[in-house]
Design a protein around this motif. Structure first.
Motif, PDB file in Angstrom:
ATOM      1  N   ALA A 131      -0.356  -1.166 -10.666  1.00  0.00           N
ATOM      2  CA  ALA A 131      -1.085  -0.805  -9.340  1.00  0.00           C
ATOM      3  C   ALA A 131      -2.340  -0.423  -9.834  1.00  0.00           C
ATOM      4  O   ALA A 131      -2.678   0.164 -10.992  1.00  0.00           O
ATOM      5  CB  ALA A 131      -0.471   0.139  -8.535  1.00  0.00           C
ATOM      6  N   SER A 132      -3.290  -0.237  -8.794  1.00  0.00           N
ATOM      7  CA  SER A 132      -4.372   0.269  -8.775  1.00  0.00           C
ATOM      8  C   SER A 132      -4.333   1.718  -8.369  1.00  0.00           C
ATOM      9  O   SER A 132      -3.381   2.100  -7.340  1.00  0.00           O
ATOM     10  CB  SER A 132      -5.731  -0.300  -8.099  1.00  0.00           C
ATOM     11  OG  SER A 132      -5.323  -0.570  -6.962  1.00  0.00           O
ATOM     12  N   VAL A 171       3.882  -0.778   3.749  1.00  0.00           N
ATOM     13  CA  VAL A 171       3.245   0.504   3.589  1.00  0.00           C
ATOM     14  C   VAL A 171       4.212   1.407   3.522  1.00  0.00           C
ATOM     15  O   VAL A 171       5.197   1.399   4.156  1.00  0.00           O
ATOM     16  CB  VAL A 171       2.288   0.749   4.994  1.00  0.00           C
ATOM     17  CG1 VAL A 171       1.866   2.432   4.863  1.00  0.00           C
ATOM     18  CG2 VAL A 171       1.168  -0.062   5.031  1.00  0.00           C
ATOM     19  N   LEU A 172       4.077   2.176   2.288  1.00  0.00           N
ATOM     20  CA  LEU A 172       5.161   3.419   2.064  1.00  0.00           C
ATOM     21  C   LEU A 172       4.397   4.550   1.995  1.00  0.00           C
ATOM     22  O   LEU A 172       3.005   4.748   1.639  1.00  0.00           O
ATOM     23  CB  LEU A 172       5.356   3.260   0.660  1.00  0.00           C
ATOM     24  CG  LEU A 172       6.211   1.692   0.163  1.00  0.00           C
ATOM     25  CD1 LEU A 172       6.685   1.763  -1.216  1.00  0.00           C
ATOM     26  CD2 LEU A 172       7.376   1.513   0.925  1.00  0.00           C
ATOM     27  N   THR A 173       4.890   5.754   2.765  1.00  0.00           N
ATOM     28  CA  THR A 173       4.458   6.852   2.569  1.00  0.00           C
ATOM     29  C   THR A 173       5.625   8.147   2.841  1.00  0.00           C
ATOM     30  O   THR A 173       6.714   7.737   2.526  1.00  0.00           O
ATOM     31  CB  THR A 173       3.547   7.227   3.507  1.00  0.00           C
ATOM     32  OG1 THR A 173       2.752   8.495   3.216  1.00  0.00           O
ATOM     33  CG2 THR A 173       3.996   7.163   4.855  1.00  0.00           C
ATOM     34  N   LYS A 224       8.470  -3.401  -9.343  1.00  0.00           N
ATOM     35  CA  LYS A 224       9.307  -4.530  -8.983  1.00  0.00           C
ATOM     36  C   LYS A 224       8.392  -5.639  -8.171  1.00  0.00           C
ATOM     37  O   LYS A 224       8.256  -6.816  -8.259  1.00  0.00           O
ATOM     38  CB  LYS A 224      10.468  -4.465  -7.953  1.00  0.00           C
ATOM     39  CG  LYS A 224      11.728  -3.651  -8.742  1.00  0.00           C
ATOM     40  CD  LYS A 224      12.262  -4.527  -9.845  1.00  0.00           C
ATOM     41  CE  LYS A 224      13.197  -5.725  -9.186  1.00  0.00           C
ATOM     42  NZ  LYS A 224      14.402  -5.453  -8.640  1.00  0.00           N
ATOM     43  N   HIS A 225       7.461  -4.924  -7.271  1.00  0.00           N
ATOM     44  CA  HIS A 225       6.570  -5.778  -6.469  1.00  0.00           C
ATOM     45  C   HIS A 225       5.446  -6.610  -7.288  1.00  0.00           C
ATOM     46  O   HIS A 225       5.124  -7.606  -7.119  1.00  0.00           O
ATOM     47  CB  HIS A 225       5.827  -4.680  -5.532  1.00  0.00           C
ATOM     48  CG  HIS A 225       4.755  -5.376  -4.675  1.00  0.00           C
ATOM     49  ND1 HIS A 225       5.268  -5.920  -3.421  1.00  0.00           N
ATOM     50  CD2 HIS A 225       3.567  -5.501  -4.594  1.00  0.00           C
ATOM     51  CE1 HIS A 225       4.238  -6.542  -2.809  1.00  0.00           C
ATOM     52  NE2 HIS A 225       2.923  -5.912  -3.657  1.00  0.00           N
ATOM     53  N   THR A 226       4.839  -5.705  -8.163  1.00  0.00           N
ATOM     54  CA  THR A 226       3.726  -6.422  -8.915  1.00  0.00           C
ATOM     55  C   THR A 226       4.481  -7.193  -9.937  1.00  0.00           C
ATOM     56  O   THR A 226       3.766  -8.236 -10.354  1.00  0.00           O
ATOM     57  CB  THR A 226       2.841  -5.405  -9.875  1.00  0.00           C
ATOM     58  OG1 THR A 226       4.082  -4.569 -10.473  1.00  0.00           O
ATOM     59  CG2 THR A 226       2.362  -4.261  -8.812  1.00  0.00           C
ATOM     60  N   LEU A 227       5.623  -6.849 -10.442  1.00  0.00           N
ATOM     61  CA  LEU A 227       6.151  -8.086 -11.572  1.00  0.00           C
ATOM     62  C   LEU A 227       6.676  -9.358 -11.035  1.00  0.00           C
ATOM     63  O   LEU A 227       6.346 -10.502 -11.520  1.00  0.00           O
ATOM     64  CB  LEU A 227       7.842  -7.170 -11.999  1.00  0.00           C
ATOM     65  CG  LEU A 227       8.337  -8.279 -12.950  1.00  0.00           C
ATOM     66  CD1 LEU A 227       7.724  -8.212 -14.573  1.00  0.00           C
ATOM     67  CD2 LEU A 227      10.014  -7.508 -13.240  1.00  0.00           C
ATOM     68  N   ALA A 228       6.778  -9.331  -9.364  1.00  0.00           N
ATOM     69  CA  ALA A 228       6.951 -10.539  -8.817  1.00  0.00           C
ATOM     70  C   ALA A 228       5.789 -11.456  -8.494  1.00  0.00           C
ATOM     71  O   ALA A 228       5.728 -12.407  -7.852  1.00  0.00           O
ATOM     72  CB  ALA A 228       7.843 -10.385  -7.518  1.00  0.00           C
ATOM     73  N   GLY A 229       4.507 -10.676  -8.968  1.00  0.00           N
ATOM     74  CA  GLY A 229       3.259 -11.113  -8.604  1.00  0.00           C
ATOM     75  C   GLY A 229       2.509 -10.670  -7.503  1.00  0.00           C
ATOM     76  O   GLY A 229       1.460 -10.970  -6.816  1.00  0.00           O
ATOM     77  N   GLY A 230       3.000  -9.784  -6.862  1.00  0.00           N
ATOM     78  CA  GLY A 230       2.329  -9.049  -5.734  1.00  0.00           C
ATOM     79  C   GLY A 230       1.138  -8.084  -6.179  1.00  0.00           C
ATOM     80  O   GLY A 230       1.257  -7.742  -7.457  1.00  0.00           O
ATOM     81  N   GLU A 231       0.519  -7.567  -5.133  1.00  0.00           N
ATOM     82  CA  GLU A 231      -0.636  -6.770  -5.426  1.00  0.00           C
ATOM     83  C   GLU A 231      -0.080  -5.265  -4.956  1.00  0.00           C
ATOM     84  O   GLU A 231       0.259  -5.283  -3.676  1.00  0.00           O
ATOM     85  CB  GLU A 231      -1.854  -7.179  -4.921  1.00  0.00           C
ATOM     86  CG  GLU A 231      -3.104  -6.247  -4.966  1.00  0.00           C
ATOM     87  CD  GLU A 231      -4.472  -7.018  -4.671  1.00  0.00           C
ATOM     88  OE1 GLU A 231      -5.309  -6.110  -4.791  1.00  0.00           O
ATOM     89  OE2 GLU A 231      -4.139  -7.842  -3.948  1.00  0.00           O
ATOM     90  N   ALA A 232      -0.554  -4.348  -5.540  1.00  0.00           N
ATOM     91  CA  ALA A 232      -0.350  -2.873  -5.086  1.00  0.00           C
ATOM     92  C   ALA A 232      -1.317  -2.153  -5.382  1.00  0.00           C
ATOM     93  O   ALA A 232      -1.901  -2.039  -6.163  1.00  0.00           O
ATOM     94  CB  ALA A 232       0.983  -2.478  -5.882  1.00  0.00           C
ATOM     95  N   ARG A 233      -1.740  -1.171  -4.206  1.00  0.00           N
ATOM     96  CA  ARG A 233      -2.709  -0.271  -4.191  1.00  0.00           C
ATOM     97  C   ARG A 233      -2.037   1.114  -4.012  1.00  0.00           C
ATOM     98  O   ARG A 233      -1.314   1.167  -3.161  1.00  0.00           O
ATOM     99  CB  ARG A 233      -3.807  -0.384  -3.213  1.00  0.00           C
ATOM    100  CG  ARG A 233      -4.579  -1.692  -3.520  1.00  0.00           C
ATOM    101  CD  ARG A 233      -5.866  -1.861  -2.740  1.00  0.00           C
ATOM    102  NE  ARG A 233      -6.626  -0.301  -2.781  1.00  0.00           N
ATOM    103  CZ  ARG A 233      -7.966  -0.180  -1.996  1.00  0.00           C
ATOM    104  NH1 ARG A 233      -8.131  -1.056  -1.091  1.00  0.00           N
ATOM    105  NH2 ARG A 233      -8.413   0.800  -2.078  1.00  0.00           N
ATOM    106  N   LEU A 280       0.871  -1.123  -0.101  1.00  0.00           N
ATOM    107  CA  LEU A 280       0.101   0.010   0.129  1.00  0.00           C
ATOM    108  C   LEU A 280       0.780   1.300  -0.011  1.00  0.00           C
ATOM    109  O   LEU A 280       1.732   1.404   0.691  1.00  0.00           O
ATOM    110  CB  LEU A 280      -0.991   0.044   1.299  1.00  0.00           C
ATOM    111  CG  LEU A 280      -1.791   1.122   1.318  1.00  0.00           C
ATOM    112  CD1 LEU A 280      -2.774   1.138   0.395  1.00  0.00           C
ATOM    113  CD2 LEU A 280      -2.457   1.193   2.839  1.00  0.00           C
ATOM    114  N   VAL A 281       0.527   2.090  -0.753  1.00  0.00           N
ATOM    115  CA  VAL A 281       1.438   3.290  -0.969  1.00  0.00           C
ATOM    116  C   VAL A 281       0.436   4.432  -0.759  1.00  0.00           C
ATOM    117  O   VAL A 281      -0.625   4.531  -1.762  1.00  0.00           O
ATOM    118  CB  VAL A 281       2.299   3.454  -2.589  1.00  0.00           C
ATOM    119  CG1 VAL A 281       3.011   4.730  -2.554  1.00  0.00           C
ATOM    120  CG2 VAL A 281       3.190   1.963  -2.735  1.00  0.00           C
ATOM    121  N   VAL A 282       0.576   5.336  -0.020  1.00  0.00           N
ATOM    122  CA  VAL A 282      -0.026   6.532   0.441  1.00  0.00           C
ATOM    123  C   VAL A 282       0.602   7.687   0.026  1.00  0.00           C
ATOM    124  O   VAL A 282       1.627   8.058   0.836  1.00  0.00           O
ATOM    125  CB  VAL A 282      -0.661   6.488   1.639  1.00  0.00           C
ATOM    126  CG1 VAL A 282      -1.659   7.576   1.827  1.00  0.00           C
ATOM    127  CG2 VAL A 282      -1.436   5.024   2.017  1.00  0.00           C
TER     128      VAL A 282
END
Length: 238
Positions: free
Chosen positions: A78-79, A112-114, A26-35, A7-9
């Motif tokens: 990401a979404s 979580v990133l912010t 990098k996260h989504t390329l590895a199969g992760g989900e990002a919002r 999650l990136v805010v």
């Protein structure tokens, strides 16, 4: 493949692009989900190119910024959503903090990133940090049984501010984004309202790539993004 969730805010709709688009890719390329969640669109203070248009309106700027950020997020897998709280000043009341906590409880992010908690040149970025930090704590509670819905604690990192030496930012993590740098550039190019930042952050990625090479000795690293951990990470061994 991984089922990790990120999650990136950001305070404004473009913040994630400059500071974390590579890590997201990098996260989504590895199969992760990002919002990606923006607390505002940056419609008043960070949309200078759009305000050059005659008879421009706030609502039209918001629509434009939403479209830009959605395209940028899609470029890195990401979404994108915005709480549309307004900017300059960004004000996050208890209802908005609780809304953010509910998003965290539903999504259960592993990381979580912010923003940093200090920024002498931007009034909205520290406000975003405070809101995210509080929502994250409310999400996990006291990590014991509680009378409200909780989610497991996440890793918590801040991304690099525009002028790190004035914001108390000391990198503790470099993410090698060499393999996804073209995706980051595509995301940056989507943010036409702030096109003046594209060169700066492309050069910043090169600088951090140099630092990452020195840390690792890996000469294949060309671009990187920097982050600072707010809470320690836990490992099984060193």
């Amino acid at each position: 493949m991984t089922d990790r969730r990120m999650l990136v805010v950001g305070a404004h709709s473009a913040d994630f692009v400059w500071r974390a688009a590579g890590a997201i890719a990098k996260h989504t390329l590895a199969g992760g989900e990002a919002r990606v969640i923006s607390l505002s669109y940056g419609e008043r203070g960070e949309s200078g190119e759009l305000w050059k248009v005659p008879d421009q309106t706030v609502e039209n700027v918001k629509r434009h910024r939403h479209d830009e950020a959605s395209k940028a997020a899609a470029a890195v897998g990401a979404s994108f959503d915005s709480l549309d709280l307004g900017d300059y000043p960004l004000e996050v009341d208890n209802d908005a903090v609780n809304e953010l906590a509910e998003i965290m409880r539903d999504f259960k992010p592993h990381v979580v990133l912010t923003h940093c908690d200090k920024d002498p040149f931007n009034p909205d970025h520290p406000v975003a940090y405070t809101a995210v930090a509080k929502a994250r704590l409310l999400t996990a509670g006291a990590v014991v049984e509680a009378g409200f819905r909780t989610a497991p604690p996440s890793e918590f990192l801040v991304f690099e501010p525009h002028q790190p030496e004035l914001c108390g930012f000391v990198p503790s993590v470099f993410v090698d984004i060499t393999g996804v740098f073209e995706q980051k550039k595509k995301a940056m190019s989507a943010m036409a309202a702030q096109s003046y930042l594209q060169q700066y952050y492309a050069e910043r990625a090169e600088h951090r790539g140099n630092h990452a090479r020195k840390v690792t000795g890996n000469k294949e690293i060309r671009q990187a993004e920097a982050f600072m951990r707010v809470v320690p990470n836990v490992v099984g061994a060193l």
